[in-house]
Design a protein around this motif. Structure first.
Motif, PDB file in Angstrom:
ATOM      1  N   ALA A 478       0.977  -1.094   0.017  1.00 27.93           N
ATOM      2  CA  ALA A 478       0.117   0.027  -0.112  1.00 27.93           C
ATOM      3  C   ALA A 478       0.962   1.169   0.055  1.00 27.93           C
ATOM      4  N   LEU A 481       2.313   1.917  -3.424  1.00 32.55           N
ATOM      5  CA  LEU A 481       1.349   2.134  -4.087  1.00 32.55           C
ATOM      6  C   LEU A 481       0.577   3.575  -3.818  1.00 32.55           C
ATOM      7  N   LYS A 482       1.149   4.305  -2.947  1.00 34.22           N
ATOM      8  CA  LYS A 482       0.749   5.626  -2.295  1.00 34.22           C
ATOM      9  C   LYS A 482      -0.943   5.543  -1.986  1.00 34.22           C
ATOM     10  N   ARG A 483      -1.100   4.376  -1.338  1.00 30.78           N
ATOM     11  CA  ARG A 483      -2.624   4.251  -0.742  1.00 30.78           C
ATOM     12  C   ARG A 483      -2.585   4.683   0.713  1.00 30.78           C
ATOM     13  N   PRO A 484      -3.658   5.258   1.029  1.00 33.18           N
ATOM     14  CA  PRO A 484      -3.717   5.501   2.456  1.00 33.18           C
ATOM     15  C   PRO A 484      -3.903   4.235   3.345  1.00 33.18           C
ATOM     16  N   GLU A 487      -6.566   1.631   3.131  1.00 32.79           N
ATOM     17  CA  GLU A 487      -6.487   0.342   1.958  1.00 32.79           C
ATOM     18  C   GLU A 487      -5.705  -0.489   2.125  1.00 32.79           C
ATOM     19  N   THR A 488      -5.330  -0.837   3.150  1.00 28.55           N
ATOM     20  CA  THR A 488      -4.385  -1.729   3.413  1.00 28.55           C
ATOM     21  C   THR A 488      -5.208  -3.203   3.228  1.00 28.55           C
ATOM     22  N   THR A 491      -5.818  -3.921  -0.231  1.00 29.63           N
ATOM     23  CA  THR A 491      -4.519  -4.332  -0.891  1.00 29.63           C
ATOM     24  C   THR A 491      -4.168  -5.860  -0.414  1.00 29.63           C
TER      25      THR A 491
END
Length: 513
Positions: A478, A481-484, A487-488, A491
């Motif tokens: 995550a 992918l520069k996700r907050p 969103e883990t 993912t």
């Protein structure tokens, strides 16, 4: 054998400690007289040999032959330290080479009881060259698939340590023995004496165990049973499932974020082995029979038959269960799997990794199995080197291998890089890939990327119901992918890391428990 406070044991006392009433049959090589005062004409050498012989009753510094330890026949050699400090001369080399040849021709394991100060200076380079003879004889024995065990006594130094001792497959040491390449008179005056002791060499991963004299016969007997030689041993059975005590981890436990919990639609009783009825249903079975692999997480039976354990409904749940501190770890699995365990300790390069257990064990039916088990910590370079050492030894001796995978990944700190993490992992991959004996793998917890994959059998990997395996940890994926953090969980689902996913993807053969 005399206790630690009395005089050093003689060569024959050391043999008798191990063979007991079974006895020992001595062999001698053909006589080969030395020139007067030896090959160098060293003044007084003949007289020194005569005094040593009168004092010890021996013709040379090594006694060798055949005997039985416990219930295992073997070739034995034993150093007589009272004969010129157990030093190696030309005639000593003759006896050592003959002992190795005896083991080779009779297909026996070689047991060396070492107590030596190194090469005999009165014979100069002729004496030093005996180390090459020993190395060549040891190499021939290795190529024939025959094991070598060394018991290092006090003292074991110089070339004797660097060939007969440290060159053995298994090195056992008596407590308090001086052990090291540098003898007491040739090391730096400020050197730490602990580094040259049996206990110090154990701490540095150069000795497999420090064994009291009264336990030596039983320990060596077990090692001889485990090491063989063996022929056509079956693959190591898959370990049975062990259950964690206490309630299931809370939703999202062990993950970097708290969003997206639950067990997923369709959670419940699942389908029978190899069928699956939900979306993304897998085709694999569980060891012991009867586990579904639906995407919603059906229930499965344990490997030995018993309480069913539900499959995780989401990737988040799979990771949380694998990270649950109540989940059984490697020590519990090994204790359940083996009747006897014989650890191999250290990487033979000066380091150990307490988070990786290696050795050989005997199951209740007597079958030997080599094991390499991760303990849930990041595996260090020393651990991978010890793993490769264990796999190669087992392969050479025809012993099947069991690996237990459980690590968040390889250690990635600066110290690990300086210690050669990449090369150590590569060597472990190579050892598993080259193994001719069957390798069985059970993933019992976290399968963290290449640091876990290095220990996995390419065609015989099984997964516990409370495990996962992933190309990368969901939190790291995550972040990359520069996700907050929220969103883990999603993912983790995308990575398809659950046990049932691993079976469907063809990575795992079955789900255990």
């Amino acid at each position: 054998m005399p206790d630690a406070d009395s005089a050093r044991a003689t060569a024959r006392e050391a043999i008798a400690l191990l063979t007991g009433a079974a006895g020992f049959t001595e062999h001698r090589p053909p006589p080969r007289p030395l020139p007067p005062d030896g090959p160098l004409g060293w003044a007084g050498y003949d007289a020194a040999r005569e005094r040593a012989s009168a004092r010890t009753g021996e013709e040379e510094s090594v006694v060798y032959g055949t005997g039985v330890v416990g219930d295992r026949p073997c070739a034995l050699l034993s150093f007589e330290f009272g004969f010129l400090g157990g030093s190696l001369g030309r005639n000593t080399g003759d006896r050592l080479a003959a002992a190795y040849e005896l083991a080779l021709t009779r297909r026996l394991p070689l047991l060396a009881l070492v107590a030596t100060g190194g090469s005999r200076m009165q014979e100069g380079m002729v004496a030093l060259a005996q180390l090459q003879r020993v190395a060549a004889a040891s190499t021939r024995l290795r190529a024939a698939g025959l094991p070598q065990i060394a018991v290092v006594r006090d003292p074991t130094t110089g070339g004797g340590w660097a060939t007969v001792g440290a060159g053995a497959d298994v090195v056992l040491a008596l407590p308090g023995a001086q052990v090291g390449f540098a003898g007491s008179r040739v090391r730096p005056p400020d050197a730490d004496p602990y580094a040259y002791s049996a206990e110090g060499q154990f701490a540095a991963g150069q000795v497999d165990a420090v064994v009291p004299a009264d336990e030596l016969a039983a320990t060596v007997t077990q090692w001889l049973r485990a090491l063989g030689p063996h022929e056509d041993l079956p693959a190591a059975p898959v370990p049975r499932a062990l259950s964690a005590a206490g309630p299931e981890p809370t939703a999202g436990a062990g993950m970097g974020s708290t969003a997206g919990t639950g067990t997923g639609a369709g959670a419940g009783t699942g389908s029978t082995a190899g069928t699956g009825t939900g979306a993304g249903a897998g085709t694999g079975s569980t060891a012991g029979g009867g586990a579904g692999s639906t995407a919603g997480g059906g229930a499965g039976s344990t490997a030995g038959g018993g309480a069913v354990a539900p499959l995780p409904g989401t990737g988040r749940e799979a990771v949380a269960r694998a990270r649950d501190p109540r989940r059984p770890r490697a020590e519990a699995y090994l204790a359940d799997y083996f009747a006897v365990r014989l650890p191999l300790h250290g990487d033979r390069s000066g380091a150990t990794d307490p988070g990786l257990l290696c050795g050989l064990g005997l199951r209740a039916d007597g079958q030997p199995v080599a094991y390499v088990a991760q303990c849930g910590t990041p595996t260090r370079p020393a651990g991978y080197r010890a793993a490769a050492r264990t796999v190669r030894l087992a392969d050479r001796l025809g012993v099947p291998v069991l690996t237990l995978v459980d690590t968040p990944g390889a250690a990635n700190d600066a110290e690990a890089e300086r210690a050669g993490a990449g090369a150590a992992i590569a060597d472990t991959f190579a050892a598993i890939a080259a193994a001719r004996v069957p390798v069985t793998t059970l993933v019992i917890g976290e399968g963290g990327s290449g640091g876990a994959l290095a220990l996995a059998a390419p065609d015989n990997t099984h997964v516990k119901v409370d495990s996962y395996f992933s190309v990368i940890a969901p939190e790291l994926a995550a972040a990359i992918l520069k996700r907050p953090p929220s969103e883990t969980g999603a993912t983790a689902d995308q990575l398809r890391l659950r046990p049932q996913d691993l079976v469907e993807l063809g990575f795992a053969l079955s789900i255990v428990g």
